[in-house]
Design an enzyme around this catalytic site. Sequence first.
Site, PDB file in Angstrom:
ATOM      1  N   GLY A 105       8.939   7.206 -17.746  1.00  0.00           N
ATOM      2  CA  GLY A 105       9.568   7.141 -16.418  1.00  0.00           C
ATOM      3  C   GLY A 105      10.015   5.721 -16.117  1.00  0.00           C
ATOM      4  O   GLY A 105       9.276   4.773 -16.383  1.00  0.00           O
TER       5      GLY A 105
ATOM      6  N   ARG B 209      14.949  -8.606 -19.407  1.00  0.00           N
ATOM      7  CA  ARG B 209      15.575  -9.942 -19.334  1.00  0.00           C
ATOM      8  C   ARG B 209      14.615 -11.017 -19.843  1.00  0.00           C
ATOM      9  O   ARG B 209      14.993 -11.905 -20.610  1.00  0.00           O
ATOM     10  CB  ARG B 209      15.962 -10.203 -17.873  1.00  0.00           C
ATOM     11  CG  ARG B 209      16.434 -11.608 -17.557  1.00  0.00           C
ATOM     12  CD  ARG B 209      16.710 -11.671 -16.062  1.00  0.00           C
ATOM     13  NE  ARG B 209      17.166 -12.972 -15.612  1.00  0.00           N
ATOM     14  CZ  ARG B 209      16.359 -13.929 -15.176  1.00  0.00           C
ATOM     15  NH1 ARG B 209      15.057 -13.733 -15.167  1.00  0.00           N
ATOM     16  NH2 ARG B 209      16.866 -15.077 -14.751  1.00  0.00           N
ATOM     17  N   SER B 210      13.372 -10.888 -19.423  1.00  0.00           N
ATOM     18  CA  SER B 210      12.386 -11.889 -19.818  1.00  0.00           C
ATOM     19  C   SER B 210      12.132 -11.849 -21.329  1.00  0.00           C
ATOM     20  O   SER B 210      12.024 -12.895 -21.974  1.00  0.00           O
ATOM     21  CB  SER B 210      11.093 -11.630 -19.036  1.00  0.00           C
ATOM     22  OG  SER B 210      10.081 -12.453 -19.514  1.00  0.00           O
TER      23      SER B 210
ATOM     24  N   ARG C  14      15.289 -13.300 -23.104  1.00  0.00           N
ATOM     25  CA  ARG C  14      15.444 -14.755 -22.955  1.00  0.00           C
ATOM     26  C   ARG C  14      14.303 -15.508 -23.634  1.00  0.00           C
ATOM     27  O   ARG C  14      14.514 -16.620 -24.132  1.00  0.00           O
ATOM     28  CB  ARG C  14      15.590 -15.113 -21.482  1.00  0.00           C
ATOM     29  CG  ARG C  14      16.900 -14.530 -20.945  1.00  0.00           C
ATOM     30  CD  ARG C  14      17.433 -15.211 -19.754  1.00  0.00           C
ATOM     31  NE  ARG C  14      18.778 -14.740 -19.471  1.00  0.00           N
ATOM     32  CZ  ARG C  14      19.399 -14.870 -18.314  1.00  0.00           C
ATOM     33  NH1 ARG C  14      18.791 -15.451 -17.313  1.00  0.00           N
ATOM     34  NH2 ARG C  14      20.628 -14.420 -18.163  1.00  0.00           N
TER      35      ARG C  14
ATOM     36  N   ARG D  88      11.963  10.392 -22.321  1.00  0.00           N
ATOM     37  CA  ARG D  88      10.685  10.902 -22.838  1.00  0.00           C
ATOM     38  C   ARG D  88      11.068  11.660 -24.099  1.00  0.00           C
ATOM     39  O   ARG D  88      11.754  12.680 -24.025  1.00  0.00           O
ATOM     40  CB  ARG D  88      10.005  11.824 -21.823  1.00  0.00           C
ATOM     41  CG  ARG D  88       9.723  11.141 -20.467  1.00  0.00           C
ATOM     42  CD  ARG D  88       8.779  11.995 -19.630  1.00  0.00           C
ATOM     43  NE  ARG D  88       8.849  11.694 -18.198  1.00  0.00           N
ATOM     44  CZ  ARG D  88       8.132  10.738 -17.586  1.00  0.00           C
ATOM     45  NH1 ARG D  88       7.324   9.991 -18.283  1.00  0.00           N
ATOM     46  NH2 ARG D  88       8.232  10.563 -16.285  1.00  0.00           N
TER      47      ARG D  88
ATOM     48  N   ASP E 159       1.430   4.937 -20.552  1.00  0.00           N
ATOM     49  CA  ASP E 159       0.498   5.248 -21.647  1.00  0.00           C
ATOM     50  C   ASP E 159       1.102   6.112 -22.757  1.00  0.00           C
ATOM     51  O   ASP E 159       0.767   5.947 -23.932  1.00  0.00           O
ATOM     52  CB  ASP E 159      -0.822   5.817 -21.123  1.00  0.00           C
ATOM     53  CG  ASP E 159      -0.630   6.989 -20.191  1.00  0.00           C
ATOM     54  OD1 ASP E 159       0.533   7.412 -19.974  1.00  0.00           O
ATOM     55  OD2 ASP E 159      -1.643   7.494 -19.676  1.00  0.00           O
TER      56      ASP E 159
ATOM     57  N   SER F 103       4.158   5.950 -23.814  1.00  0.00           N
ATOM     58  CA  SER F 103       4.964   5.016 -24.610  1.00  0.00           C
ATOM     59  C   SER F 103       4.065   4.166 -25.508  1.00  0.00           C
ATOM     60  O   SER F 103       4.414   3.862 -26.652  1.00  0.00           O
ATOM     61  CB  SER F 103       5.751   4.084 -23.691  1.00  0.00           C
ATOM     62  OG  SER F 103       6.353   4.813 -22.653  1.00  0.00           O
TER      63      SER F 103
ATOM     64  N   THR G  68       5.230   1.114 -15.001  1.00  0.00           N
ATOM     65  CA  THR G  68       5.162   2.439 -14.373  1.00  0.00           C
ATOM     66  C   THR G  68       4.791   2.252 -12.906  1.00  0.00           C
ATOM     67  O   THR G  68       4.005   1.356 -12.577  1.00  0.00           O
ATOM     68  CB  THR G  68       4.122   3.361 -15.046  1.00  0.00           C
ATOM     69  OG1 THR G  68       3.825   4.463 -14.164  1.00  0.00           O
ATOM     70  CG2 THR G  68       2.792   2.663 -15.311  1.00  0.00           C
TER      71      THR G  68
ATOM     72  N   ASP H 273       2.961   4.134 -11.278  1.00  0.00           N
ATOM     73  CA  ASP H 273       1.673   4.769 -10.981  1.00  0.00           C
ATOM     74  C   ASP H 273       0.480   3.807 -10.932  1.00  0.00           C
ATOM     75  O   ASP H 273      -0.564   4.136 -10.398  1.00  0.00           O
ATOM     76  CB  ASP H 273       1.370   5.868 -12.007  1.00  0.00           C
ATOM     77  CG  ASP H 273       2.428   6.950 -12.023  1.00  0.00           C
ATOM     78  OD1 ASP H 273       3.104   7.117 -10.992  1.00  0.00           O
ATOM     79  OD2 ASP H 273       2.579   7.621 -13.059  1.00  0.00           O
TER      80      ASP H 273
ATOM     81  N   ASP I 274      -1.479   3.108 -13.268  1.00  0.00           N
ATOM     82  CA  ASP I 274      -2.615   3.830 -13.856  1.00  0.00           C
ATOM     83  C   ASP I 274      -2.955   3.356 -15.272  1.00  0.00           C
ATOM     84  O   ASP I 274      -3.552   4.094 -16.045  1.00  0.00           O
ATOM     85  CB  ASP I 274      -2.313   5.341 -13.876  1.00  0.00           C
ATOM     86  CG  ASP I 274      -1.071   5.665 -14.700  1.00  0.00           C
ATOM     87  OD1 ASP I 274      -0.301   4.732 -15.017  1.00  0.00           O
ATOM     88  OD2 ASP I 274      -0.872   6.847 -15.027  1.00  0.00           O
TER      89      ASP I 274
ATOM     90  N   ARG J  18       1.246  10.687 -10.348  1.00  0.00           N
ATOM     91  CA  ARG J  18       0.746  11.586 -11.401  1.00  0.00           C
ATOM     92  C   ARG J  18      -0.732  11.891 -11.156  1.00  0.00           C
ATOM     93  O   ARG J  18      -1.039  12.450 -10.110  1.00  0.00           O
ATOM     94  CB  ARG J  18       0.967  10.962 -12.780  1.00  0.00           C
ATOM     95  CG  ARG J  18       1.044  11.990 -13.887  1.00  0.00           C
ATOM     96  CD  ARG J  18       1.224  11.345 -15.227  1.00  0.00           C
ATOM     97  NE  ARG J  18       2.561  10.809 -15.414  1.00  0.00           N
ATOM     98  CZ  ARG J  18       3.604  11.525 -15.853  1.00  0.00           C
ATOM     99  NH1 ARG J  18       3.442  12.777 -16.149  1.00  0.00           N
ATOM    100  NH2 ARG J  18       4.788  10.980 -15.995  1.00  0.00           N
TER     101      ARG J  18
ATOM    102  N   ALA K 134      -2.380   6.006   7.828  1.00  0.00           N
ATOM    103  CA  ALA K 134      -2.565   7.470   7.736  1.00  0.00           C
ATOM    104  C   ALA K 134      -3.933   7.880   8.271  1.00  0.00           C
ATOM    105  O   ALA K 134      -4.910   7.149   8.126  1.00  0.00           O
ATOM    106  CB  ALA K 134      -2.423   7.911   6.283  1.00  0.00           C
TER     107      ALA K 134
ATOM    108  N   THR L 268      -2.187  12.346  19.195  1.00  0.00           N
ATOM    109  CA  THR L 268      -1.269  13.471  19.440  1.00  0.00           C
ATOM    110  C   THR L 268      -0.378  13.760  18.236  1.00  0.00           C
ATOM    111  O   THR L 268       0.355  14.740  18.204  1.00  0.00           O
ATOM    112  CB  THR L 268      -0.372  13.187  20.661  1.00  0.00           C
ATOM    113  OG1 THR L 268       0.257  11.918  20.455  1.00  0.00           O
ATOM    114  CG2 THR L 268      -1.175  13.175  21.949  1.00  0.00           C
TER     115      THR L 268
ATOM    116  N   LYS M 216       4.581  19.582   9.510  1.00  0.00           N
ATOM    117  CA  LYS M 216       5.751  19.350   8.658  1.00  0.00           C
ATOM    118  C   LYS M 216       5.288  18.769   7.322  1.00  0.00           C
ATOM    119  O   LYS M 216       4.336  17.993   7.278  1.00  0.00           O
ATOM    120  CB  LYS M 216       6.714  18.343   9.314  1.00  0.00           C
ATOM    121  CG  LYS M 216       7.305  18.822  10.612  1.00  0.00           C
ATOM    122  CD  LYS M 216       8.477  19.744  10.366  1.00  0.00           C
ATOM    123  CE  LYS M 216       9.032  20.290  11.674  1.00  0.00           C
ATOM    124  NZ  LYS M 216      10.046  21.319  11.458  1.00  0.00           N
TER     125      LYS M 216
ATOM    126  N   ILE N 128      12.592   8.914  -4.753  1.00  0.00           N
ATOM    127  CA  ILE N 128      12.996   7.719  -4.000  1.00  0.00           C
ATOM    128  C   ILE N 128      12.042   6.567  -4.348  1.00  0.00           C
ATOM    129  O   ILE N 128      12.422   5.401  -4.345  1.00  0.00           O
ATOM    130  CB  ILE N 128      13.004   8.011  -2.474  1.00  0.00           C
ATOM    131  CG1 ILE N 128      13.614   6.848  -1.715  1.00  0.00           C
ATOM    132  CG2 ILE N 128      11.635   8.321  -1.947  1.00  0.00           C
ATOM    133  CD1 ILE N 128      13.771   7.104  -0.224  1.00  0.00           C
TER     134      ILE N 128
END
Length: 323
Positions: free
Chosen positions: A11, A21-22, A25, A72, A103, A105, A126, A128, A130, A172, A187, A215, A247, A254
């Site tokens: 991903g 880039r790093s 270079r 993938r 992981d 990869s 990633t 995540d 993780d 994940r 939250a 509320t 909802k 995103i």
Amino acid sequence: MKKIGVLTSGGDAPGMNAAIRSVVRSCIYFGVQPVAIHEGYKGLIENNLEEVNARSVANIINQGGTFLKSARCAEFRTPEGRAKAFEHAKAAGLDGLVVIGGDGSFTGAMLIEKEHGLPCVGVPGTIDNDIFGTDFTIGYDTALNTAVEAIDKIRDTATSHNRLFLIEVMGRDAGFIALNSGIAAGAEEILIPEEDHSVEKLMDCLENSSRAGKTSSIVVVSEGEKIGGVVELGRAVEESFPEYEVKVTVLGHIQRGGKPTCADRVLASRLGVAAVEKLLEGVSGVMVGIRDQKVVTTPLEEAISKHNAIDDVLLRVADIVTV
Ligand code: F6P
């Protein structure tokens, strides 16, 4: 080493461009020819390689995604696929390979090194967060900030209508994005895969919130939580709380896009340099990561098989600040 290849795999994550880039270079800086591999391991199998220079990676540090593209690749999971990939790496004269990804990869990197002797170094990229062996993965900070910004916006409308929102974030099987974005966005409850939750416990929490005079409420749900999916959860909550309008929002991909944050760009730049330096020092089969602000290496095998635990202190903070 005369030539080092670089690819992004799995991903995509914001900051991958800064890492490429790093690497490119650093190669130039140390007098090594960088070779860009397009579309991850698929590109290695299909011989989609290109010698690049310092200018090839101009003006990408601020861009999300990966200009090399990612994939993938099922074929690379087979010994035949890896043999084909290695033939192309050998023909291109690659002496080492930097793999930017997660992981899955790193499993590929470990296997191609073990089976064919191609020195590989992993760079954790990633959203995540993780990966064992690093405090932060490239892309995590950006994704977290994207999630918080989105949840803040949802809070505006939730408050205006006295609504209860269940918001699913990515990660994940890991709850890092959920826990941290949940705390940062205030939250009422945060559901992560690392903890045991139940519909009943969630109801208790929401009842307490209602009794405390709230509320509207925001519940951040990690996509890996084990109760059974945010939509089903939404239905269950609606049945028990007819006074609330419930909802469900799935933030989705995103969280994978957008300009990388400063923290991700700096992390990517540091780890790209470290990956090339390790290969030049003759160190391979490892992932470079960041621990307590210092660059460290972890054997790929360990990075793949172990997991960072969720911080108990943060869990406690989350409980305390929602009273
Ligand atoms: O690993 C990054 C990640 O965005 C996870 O959070 C998510 O579960 C997965 O990738 C989604 O994968 P895809 O983009 O292939 O649907």
